[in-house]
Design a protein around this motif. Structure first.
Motif, PDB file in Angstrom:
ATOM      1  N   LYS A 277      30.194  45.343  40.852  1.00  0.00           N
ATOM      2  CA  LYS A 277      29.506  45.079  39.592  1.00  0.00           C
ATOM      3  C   LYS A 277      30.027  45.990  38.479  1.00  0.00           C
ATOM      4  CE  LYS A 277      24.875  45.140  37.552  1.00  0.00           C
ATOM      5  NZ  LYS A 277      23.442  45.286  37.834  1.00  0.00           N
ATOM      6  N   TYR A 278      30.064  47.282  38.752  1.00  0.00           N
ATOM      7  CA  TYR A 278      30.402  48.217  37.687  1.00  0.00           C
ATOM      8  C   TYR A 278      31.908  48.317  37.425  1.00  0.00           C
ATOM      9  CZ  TYR A 278      25.570  49.574  37.243  1.00  0.00           C
ATOM     10  OH  TYR A 278      24.226  49.546  37.001  1.00  0.00           O
ATOM     11  N   SER A 279      32.709  48.012  38.426  1.00  0.00           N
ATOM     12  CA  SER A 279      34.150  48.043  38.200  1.00  0.00           C
ATOM     13  C   SER A 279      34.631  46.787  37.489  1.00  0.00           C
ATOM     14  CB  SER A 279      34.899  48.190  39.531  1.00  0.00           C
ATOM     15  OG  SER A 279      34.752  47.024  40.324  1.00  0.00           O
ATOM     16  N   GLY A 280      33.903  45.669  37.667  1.00  0.00           N
ATOM     17  CA  GLY A 280      34.347  44.398  37.088  1.00  0.00           C
ATOM     18  C   GLY A 280      35.484  43.781  37.880  1.00  0.00           C
ATOM     19  N   SER A 281      35.595  44.123  39.165  1.00  0.00           N
ATOM     20  CA  SER A 281      36.730  43.681  39.977  1.00  0.00           C
ATOM     21  C   SER A 281      36.825  42.158  40.064  1.00  0.00           C
ATOM     22  CB  SER A 281      36.641  44.284  41.388  1.00  0.00           C
ATOM     23  OG  SER A 281      35.438  43.894  42.027  1.00  0.00           O
ATOM     24  N   GLN A 282      35.669  41.485  40.211  1.00  0.00           N
ATOM     25  CA  GLN A 282      35.705  40.028  40.361  1.00  0.00           C
ATOM     26  C   GLN A 282      36.133  39.349  39.061  1.00  0.00           C
ATOM     27  OE1 GLN A 282      31.685  39.648  41.768  1.00  0.00           O
ATOM     28  NE2 GLN A 282      32.312  39.503  43.912  1.00  0.00           N
ATOM     29  N   LEU A 283      35.697  39.908  37.936  1.00  0.00           N
ATOM     30  CA  LEU A 283      36.109  39.361  36.642  1.00  0.00           C
ATOM     31  C   LEU A 283      37.621  39.506  36.459  1.00  0.00           C
ATOM     32  CD1 LEU A 283      35.619  38.271  33.767  1.00  0.00           C
ATOM     33  CD2 LEU A 283      35.171  40.641  33.052  1.00  0.00           C
ATOM     34  N   LEU A 284      38.142  40.692  36.764  1.00  0.00           N
ATOM     35  CA  LEU A 284      39.573  40.923  36.576  1.00  0.00           C
ATOM     36  C   LEU A 284      40.393  40.042  37.515  1.00  0.00           C
ATOM     37  CD1 LEU A 284      41.544  42.583  34.883  1.00  0.00           C
ATOM     38  CD2 LEU A 284      41.580  44.286  36.708  1.00  0.00           C
ATOM     39  N   GLN A 285      39.933  39.904  38.763  1.00  0.00           N
ATOM     40  CA  GLN A 285      40.629  39.031  39.704  1.00  0.00           C
ATOM     41  C   GLN A 285      40.662  37.600  39.182  1.00  0.00           C
ATOM     42  OE1 GLN A 285      41.980  39.785  43.272  1.00  0.00           O
ATOM     43  NE2 GLN A 285      43.012  38.105  42.220  1.00  0.00           N
ATOM     44  N   LYS A 286      39.550  37.155  38.624  1.00  0.00           N
ATOM     45  CA  LYS A 286      39.449  35.796  38.078  1.00  0.00           C
ATOM     46  C   LYS A 286      40.410  35.612  36.900  1.00  0.00           C
ATOM     47  CE  LYS A 286      35.931  32.738  35.996  1.00  0.00           C
ATOM     48  NZ  LYS A 286      36.184  32.854  34.565  1.00  0.00           N
ATOM     49  N   LYS A 287      40.503  36.619  36.047  1.00  0.00           N
ATOM     50  CA  LYS A 287      41.367  36.521  34.870  1.00  0.00           C
ATOM     51  C   LYS A 287      42.840  36.416  35.271  1.00  0.00           C
ATOM     52  CE  LYS A 287      38.389  36.312  31.621  1.00  0.00           C
ATOM     53  NZ  LYS A 287      38.296  35.047  30.836  1.00  0.00           N
TER      54      LYS A 287
END
Length: 1030
Positions: free
Chosen positions: A25-35
């Protein structure tokens, strides 16, 4: 036991889910992977051609080295022309800038003689040292007279170098120190700088003792040193003799070979192990012989004939083996007299060719036997000197270098020499020009300067040596780190196999902890690429081959406490015009792939504008050293100016090859665009007051393969628990010239989608860290051929992390909510450890950061036996017997002896182990334990029976392990290994040029031939006349 097993599995699952949720959640890993996935079809993935890459890098280095060589060549030409036009004037009066006396005033406020005003201004290119970039100044050793006519004349004609120094710096603004070391002893240095004497008012520095001077002035040589230890040498004479030997050793370099024999009625090899052979004059061997010099004592009668026979035989046999220099040979005789001229021995071994030069050093004030020693030197193309006091030693020893330089001077061969990496801590600028890791590692390019006056041709007069220093970090700028991958690196070695640059050639982790060889100079490649037991890689590179080699390696990280196991492919080739070879190491899997993205300049520039974006300071996106006005620019500023055309010099076609890396900048723009949305994501989290209410998560961060970083603080800067994290002080966790951040490297080796958690180690014995770092890798594709494009992570408070663990460990599966057992029970001890066995959570908070085996030795031993953990030998001393305690700021060397067979263990968990139970038979009970992997992490929960004590099982530590246990065996085996190490000769490549002799050489310049009065036997007179005519 079954109930405990089920409970541990539940606790591990609960904690794993909770902590991954927080980290993601706090790293934003899933968002970055998606991008990145959104751009999957628009990028081009390429497999790196290692051979083509290393050839291209070698070409870049060749061009950079050539520029430095040309600067030195211009100095040579200027110096030789200036001397040719100069006429020596014994009465010359000349007020020069003395580097010690400049800006000094007497009690009345007047400038001292030779100490007039010399403007010094701090200069950022020289680490803000006060320098004068318009003029050089001159250092004269304390034991020499500032106004000696030879020095004054030399300083006068060498003033013409000032113009060339400045011109060189204008042509190549990346140059640092340029200098001329005179054969007379003075040292002209540009830019001019103030020299400070030591606490005794002395400056012992003599440029003629420096490795660059000796390498440039002479050809490789084999030397046998004979020391008279007869009874007449007692007291001060023996002290002077030992100092003379030590000074001779100072003048020997890595391309030279030597041995020392003490003689009276018998021969005494200073190192008995080396009876009848010679050894390479590297730092380790020279220090070893120096230690043995202290054991010499004087007694008996001196039988020089026996010693000379031994020396000649040894040089002849050694030469026939094909080892050694295969160039010059010399015998150095140190004695207080000789009763004969030993013509029959010279006639047998050395005449008429005189391939072995004889240098004689008469110790003491008496001159009764001086004529015999003079005769020996002059009849064998050598030199005679008399040394009466310790103060005379240095200058008299130097005379032999001038003799050995004659053939090179007569040949007018300006060989370019390069030294291996070293730290010259004797220079004032070396002690001040230091980066955050300590003294600056450098190499030197040097060339000899000759007299071109016709009347001096046969004398072969060496005027001195010119040189310039090249910091190793300057070499690294030619290496695009982004092309080498996360674990990849480039390295270069010399013709002797010694390292010029390598990521492992770094300062020590801790004072006194010799986990890296601290001498820097003469570090062999086999000492850092130690898994190559047969020296396949090393020898191929020494022999200037081009090719590929592969092997499994174990690389230590995190201050040597962790190990990464991987397979490296090595590609290597030679760097033309230099004695160096270049290698590139690429790790298998993601390390072999590179991808290219494409966005518009406008898009990229827009997303580079965010204040939290930074780039790797030590990477060369744009070369800002080329123009003084660019040096204050950050790499980010330079890129923006380059792309917008606001800086014409960065756009200049003449400099285009050396200004900005277009390919790297294009990829930076791509990463900036893809990662930009995470800033808004982090901001929304920070603005939501209900999120992270206890401020457990303090920092979120990301890094990409192009060295781009973004950082977001969830707390105020002053509230950060770890103030150094991601700053220049935290070297291992930021992008450096030779490595990616530690959290990036470790995440890349985790299973995709999982996080790696760790407690940062301090350099102290006990870990004092109060934070936990979590990071995960972002891959473009879902297979091993996918490059790792980025890594993201968070840093949280250790107390917050531990609280989450204890909360999870109190859960239970019973319907009534009553737990049969929990970590609160005194019957068990609960731990959370990482994949290297370090404790993150323990009921005893003081154990945090300790190695698990130190606390639970019996359990760790069982885990090793079961294969759940593996112990690795991560570093091996490889018989590196002699070390110095040179830490980052140290200036004095302290030599110590270390055992050869020492293991430095590190531990890694077996990836396939998910859960394990075990029982350990102790003295009168069985100790049970459960280890359970925490899902999506590198962590394990270990629950141990606390009612059975296994005190008979010792703790398992990470302390170095000496393999031998018997002291007697240790000493015997030690001596045997030491001897083998001394005798062993690793493959090396001789320098390409050799100037041992020249038919036009004037051998009468031998330190006293005019006073020659020894009477050779009549039968030898015709022979000797023939010799002197040669």
């Amino acid at each position: 036991m079954w109930g405990l097993h089920v409970g541990v599995k539940l606790w591990a699952s609960a904690f794993g889910g909770e902590i991954k949720s927080i980290a993601a959640k706090y790293s934003g890993s899933q968002l970055l992977q998606k991008k990145y996935k959104e751009y999957e079809k628009e990028v081009a993935i390429e497999e790196i051609d290692g051979l083509q890459l290393v050839k291209k890098l070698a070409k870049n280095m060749e061009e950079m080295f050539h520029k430095k060589s040309e600067a030195v060549r211009r100095l040579v030409e200027a110096a030789e022309d200036a001397y040719l036009k100069h006429e020596f004037d014994a009465d010359l009066q000349y007020e020069y800038f003395n580097a010690v006396l400049i800006n000094e005033r007497d009690e009345e406020g007047n400038y001292l003689e030779l100490g007039k005003e010399f403007i010094l201004v701090p200069n950022d290119h020289f680490n803000n040292l006060p320098v004068n970039i318009s003029l050089s100044d001159v250092q004269v050793p304390t034991n020499m007279y500032n106004k000696d006519p030879a020095i004054v004349n030399g300083v006068y004609w060498s003033e013409s170098l000032n113009k060339v120094f400045v011109d060189n710096f204008d042509r190549d603004p990346s140059l640092i120190w340029q200098y001329f070391g005179s054969a007379k002893g003075f040292f002209r240095q540009y830019p001019g700088i103030k020299w400070e004497p030591d606490e005794n008012g002395v400056i012992a520095f003599d440029c003629r003792n420096r490795k660059w001077y000796i390498q440039a002035a002479t050809s490789p040589k084999d030397v046998v040193i004979l020391v008279d230890v007869s009874g007449s040498m007692k007291g001060l004479r023996l002290t002077i003799a030992k100092q003379t030997v030590s000074s001779i050793l100072d003048t020997l370099g890595d391309d030279d070979f030597f041995n020392i024999i003490a003689y009276n009625e018998e021969l005494h090899y200073v190192e008995p192990c080396l009876n009848g052979t010679l050894v390479q004059a590297d730092r380790a061997n020279k220090e070893h012989f120096r230690e043995h010099l202290d054991k010499l004592f004087a007694k008996g009668i001196g039988m020089l004939d026996i010693a000379l026979n031994e020396a000649f035989n040894m040089l002849s046999e050694f030469n026939h083996t094909g080892q050694g220099s295969i160039c010059s040979q010399a015998i150095m005789l140190i004695t207080d007299g000789a009763v004969d001229t030993y013509d029959t021995i010279f006639a047998k071994y050395n005449w008429p060719d005189r391939k072995v030069r004889i240098f004689t050093y008469l110790i003491g004030r008496e001159a009764a036997f001086a004529d015999n020693l003079k005769w020996m030197a002059c009849a064998n193309k050598g030199f005679f000197t008399q040394i009466s006091t310790l103060a005379d030693v240095q200058e008299n020893v130097m005379e032999y270098l001038h003799v050995l330089s004659r053939p090179k001077v007569i040949d007018q061969e300006h060989d370019v020499v390069w030294t291996e990496a070293y730290i010259d801590s004797t220079l004032p600028q070396a002690q001040k020009l230091a980066d955050d890791q300590g003294l600056v590692l450098m190499t030197t390019v040097a060339m000899p300067v000759f007299s071109k006056q016709n009347e001096t041709r046969s004398k072969g007069i060496l005027l001195g040596v010119v040189g310039t220093d090249v910091p190793v970090k300057e070499l690294l700028k030619t290496i695009p780190k982004y092309k080498l991958g996360i674990h990849g690196y480039a390295f270069a070695i010399t013709n002797n196999g010694y390292i010029l640059t390598h990521p492992e050639l770094r300062p020590l982790y801790e004072e006194g902890k010799k986990r890296r060889k601290p001498n820097y100079s003469s570090v062999d490649l086999s000492e850092v690429e130690w898994e190559d037991r047969d020296d396949v890689l090393r020898n191929a590179m020494v022999n200037r081959k081009t090719g590929k080699f592969s092997m499994e390696v174990k690389k230590t990280v995190d201050k040597g406490k962790r190990v990464l196991v991987m397979t490296n492919d090595y590609y290597y080739t030679d760097i033309k015009g230099t004695p160096f070879s270049l290698g590139v190491a690429l790790s298998r899997g993601h390390g072999k792939y590179f991808f290219r993205g494409n966005v518009t300049v406008e898009e990229g520039l827009h997303d580079l504008e965010h204040p939290d974006v930074s780039l790797a300071d030590e990477w060369s996106y744009c070369n800002t050293d080329l123009h003084p006005e660019h040096r204050q620019m950050t790499q980010l500023e330079a890129i923006k100016r380059y792309l917008t055309g606001k800086e014409p010099l960065l756009q200049c076609k003449y400099f285009v090859k050396y200004t900005c890396d277009k390919e790297l900048i294009q990829e930076v723009l791509f990463d900036a665009v893809v990662s930009a949305p995470i800033e808004a994501y982090w901001t929304s989290l920070a603005l939501n007051k209900s999120e992270n209410s206890d401020k457990g998560v303090e920092v979120a961060f990301l890094g990409t393969r192009t060295g781009l970083s973004r950082i977001n603080l969830f707390v105020g800067p002053e509230q950060l628990t770890n103030q150094d994290f991601l700053t220049a002080e935290d070297k291992e966790n930021i992008f450096n010239a030779d490595h990616f951040p530690l959290w990036y490297r470790r995440a890349a080796e985790q299973i995709p989608g999982s996080f790696v958690y760790s407690i940062p180690f301090s350099t102290e014995t006990a870990n004092k860290s109060n934070v936990v770092t979590a990071s995960t890798a972002i891959q473009l594709l879902d297979d091993r051929k996918s490059p790792v494009v980025a890594a993201v992570g968070i840093q949280m408070k250790l107390e917050f992390f531990q609280r989450k663990f204890w909360t999870a460990s109190r859960q239970c599966a019973s319907l009534d909510g009553r737990c049969a057992i929990s970590c609160d029970d005194e019957a068990i001890n609960c731990y959370l450890i990482d994949n290297n066995g370090f404790i993150l959570v323990s009921e005893d908070y003081r154990q945090t950061g300790y190695f698990f085996g130190e606390v639970e030795g019996a359990v760790m031993n069982k885990l090793l036996t079961m294969g759940s953990f593996k112990r690795f030998l991560v570093e091996f001393n490889l018989c590196s017997w002699w070390h110095s305690d040179l830490t980052a700021k140290a200036q004095r060397l302290k030599q110590t002896l270390e055992p050869c067979d020492t293991e430095y263990p590190a531990f890694v968990s077996e990836r396939t182990i998910k859960e394990t139970t075990g029982n350990i038979a102790c003295d009168d009970c069985f100790k049970s334990f459960v280890i359970q992997q925490i899902p999506s992490s590198n962590l394990f929960m270990v629950v141990v029976d606390n009612e059975c004590f296994c005190d008979s099982v010792p703790p398992i530590t990470m302390a170095p392990i000496e393999i031998r246990t018997s002291l007697l065996n240790y000493l015997v085996h030690n001596e045997s290994l030491k001897c083998e190490r001394l005798k062993s000769q690793k493959i090396r490549r001789r320098p390409e040029s050799c100037h041992g002799f020249h038919p036009e050489e004037n051998a009468r310049e031998c330190g006293g031939v005019s006073g020659l009065s020894a009477k050779p036997p009549l039968v030898l007179l015709p022979l000797l006349l023939t010799i002197f005519s040669r």
